[in-house]
Write an enzyme that holds these catalytic residues in place. Structure first.
Site, PDB file in Angstrom:
ATOM      1  CB  SER A  14      -1.032  -0.126   1.385  1.00  0.00           C
ATOM      2  OG  SER A  14      -1.966   0.799   1.218  1.00  0.00           O
ATOM      3  N   PRO A  15       0.362   2.408  -0.576  1.00  0.00           N
ATOM      4  CG  PRO A  15      -0.649   3.665  -2.268  1.00  0.00           C
ATOM      5  CD  PRO A  15      -0.985   2.434  -1.230  1.00  0.00           C
ATOM      6  CD  GLN A  43      -2.057   6.960  -3.381  1.00  0.00           C
ATOM      7  OE1 GLN A  43      -1.515   7.549  -2.402  1.00  0.00           O
ATOM      8  NE2 GLN A  43      -2.911   6.116  -2.848  1.00  0.00           N
ATOM      9  CE1 TYR A  48      -3.217  14.290   2.442  1.00  0.00           C
ATOM     10  CE2 TYR A  48      -3.672  12.044   1.887  1.00  0.00           C
ATOM     11  CZ  TYR A  48      -2.980  13.248   2.477  1.00  0.00           C
ATOM     12  OH  TYR A  48      -2.147  12.753   3.570  1.00  0.00           O
ATOM     13  NE  ARG A 107      -5.569   3.936  -0.960  1.00  0.00           N
ATOM     14  CZ  ARG A 107      -5.003   3.091   0.129  1.00  0.00           C
ATOM     15  NH1 ARG A 107      -5.258   3.420   1.242  1.00  0.00           N
ATOM     16  NH2 ARG A 107      -4.406   2.050  -0.028  1.00  0.00           N
ATOM     17  NE  ARG A 134       0.399   2.533  11.034  1.00  0.00           N
ATOM     18  CZ  ARG A 134      -0.574   3.516  10.280  1.00  0.00           C
ATOM     19  NH1 ARG A 134      -1.293   2.815   9.303  1.00  0.00           N
ATOM     20  NH2 ARG A 134      -0.469   4.485  10.352  1.00  0.00           N
TER      21      ARG A 134
END
Length: 352
Positions: free
Chosen positions: A21-22, A98, A178, A226, A322
């Site tokens: 994942s980013p 991304q 964002y 996303r 993570r």
């Protein structure tokens, strides 16, 4: 079907359903990825993940959150990404970028400085968003119609650079508070023109950008988005899962191939709502209601847990963040735990 079943999106073939994942690394200079990014992303490719995603990558300097984020608005950045892409490909993995704009959540110091607002003398810039709605203690300026049109072009230009750098797929980051999220959530967007008000108007910026980006991508390259499936706000104007289903259908009609369903971005999520798989139902519901492929996120840390999501058809990909920081070789260890044969780099076979 299991975690190591291959998946095809358009002409992109993934060897398994595991995605890195980013995750922002705050380690770039002038938006250029360096040795840290090569090792960070490259080691996860060595570790067996089918798809490696870059951290959110700005499409212009004002799109950064901090001065240490990566970008792809110029050729120097593109050329640096190309070297990383080539290494990931050498490991028989695929890599996606991304693309992102922080909007009203930018101009911040490094995390080591607690991400406090940058002053002008420190390189800070004027923040702009859908509306002058306070975020992080700052009220951004409202983007003009002309500025919105220019941003769509910048996203398309960044996507074209990504193609030239050799990336296998592009994802638009439209979640986590964002810029795109600042438009489609009525909790932030208070505009009175064609980019505000109704749901159709609030999603317009994202949908029009998808159209522009899809136009410059090769037909065989998948386009991912996303989103924050919910705002996690207890207000009447909060974005909901029902809204996300409407959005997902429209994105699918406009050439989006997969939606990663995350959540939040404007407020901290209470601890009692965060637990293993806590966001997986977003991906599952969107998949069931729209028939679009989805990516699941949300405290996914174990092989059996990730495998169950795929085996139960709750999502098509599992995005692991993570746990990939703790274990770059998560995929290799997962294959061993699940007793599934997988290719191991010859340099590492003596350890497996």
């Amino acid at each position: 079907m299991n975690l190591f079943s291959p998946l095809k999106l358009r002409q992109l073939s993934l060897k398994n359903r595991i995605v890195v994942s980013p995750m922002q690394q705050y380690s770039a200079i002038n938006g250029v990825p360096g040795n840290w990014h090569m090792v960070h992303l490259g080691s996860r490719a060595v570790g067996g993940a089918g798809l490696i995603m870059t951290e959110c990558t700005a499409i212009e300097p004002e799109g950064l959150a901090t001065l240490s984020d990566v970008g792809i608005w110029n050729d120097e950045q593109k050329d640096a990404w190309k070297k990383i892409v080539e290494f990931v490909h050498d490991q028989d993995a695929k890599i996606g970028i991304q693309l992102w704009h922080s909007g009203g959540k930018g101009s911040l110091k490094h995390p080591n400085e607690r991400m406090k607002p940058l002053t002008k003398d420190q390189g800070g810039w004027t923040l702009k968003s859908s509306s002058p709605t306070e975020m992080n203690g700052i009220i951004p300026q409202e983007l003009s119609i002309d500025e919105i049109q220019k941003l769509k072009v910048k996203f398309a230009d960044a996507a074209l650079r990504a193609v030239e750098a050799g990336f296998d797929t592009v994802e638009l980051h439209a979640g986590h508070g964002y810029l795109f999220h600042q438009f489609y959530s009525a909790s932030i967007n208070k505009r009175l023109d064609e980019y505000g008000g109704s749901l159709e108007n609030r999603i317009r910026f994202l949908v029009e950008t998808v159209v522009e980006v899809r136009r410059v991508l090769p037909d065989g390259m998948p386009l991912l988005v996303r989103i924050s499936a919910v705002d996690y706000l207890e207000t009447a104007d909060a974005w909901t899962l029902e809204d996300s289903i409407v959005l997902a259908k429209i994105l699918k009609e406009n050439g989006v191939d997969l939606i990663t369903a995350s959540g939040g971005g404007f407020a901290n999520v209470s601890k009692d709502r965060v637990f293993p798989n806590y966001q997986v139902p977003f991906a599952s519901t969107i998949k069931q209601q729209t028939a679009i492929a989805t990516g699941a996120v949300g405290m996914i840390t174990e092989a059996m847990q990730a495998n169950s999501i795929i085996a139960n058809d709750e999502a098509d990909l599992v995005f692991i963040a993570r746990e990939h920081l703790r274990d770059p070789y998560f995929a290799l260890h997962a294959a061993k735990d699940l007793e599934i044969e997988t290719e191991i780099p010859w340099q590492y076979k003596r350890a497996f």
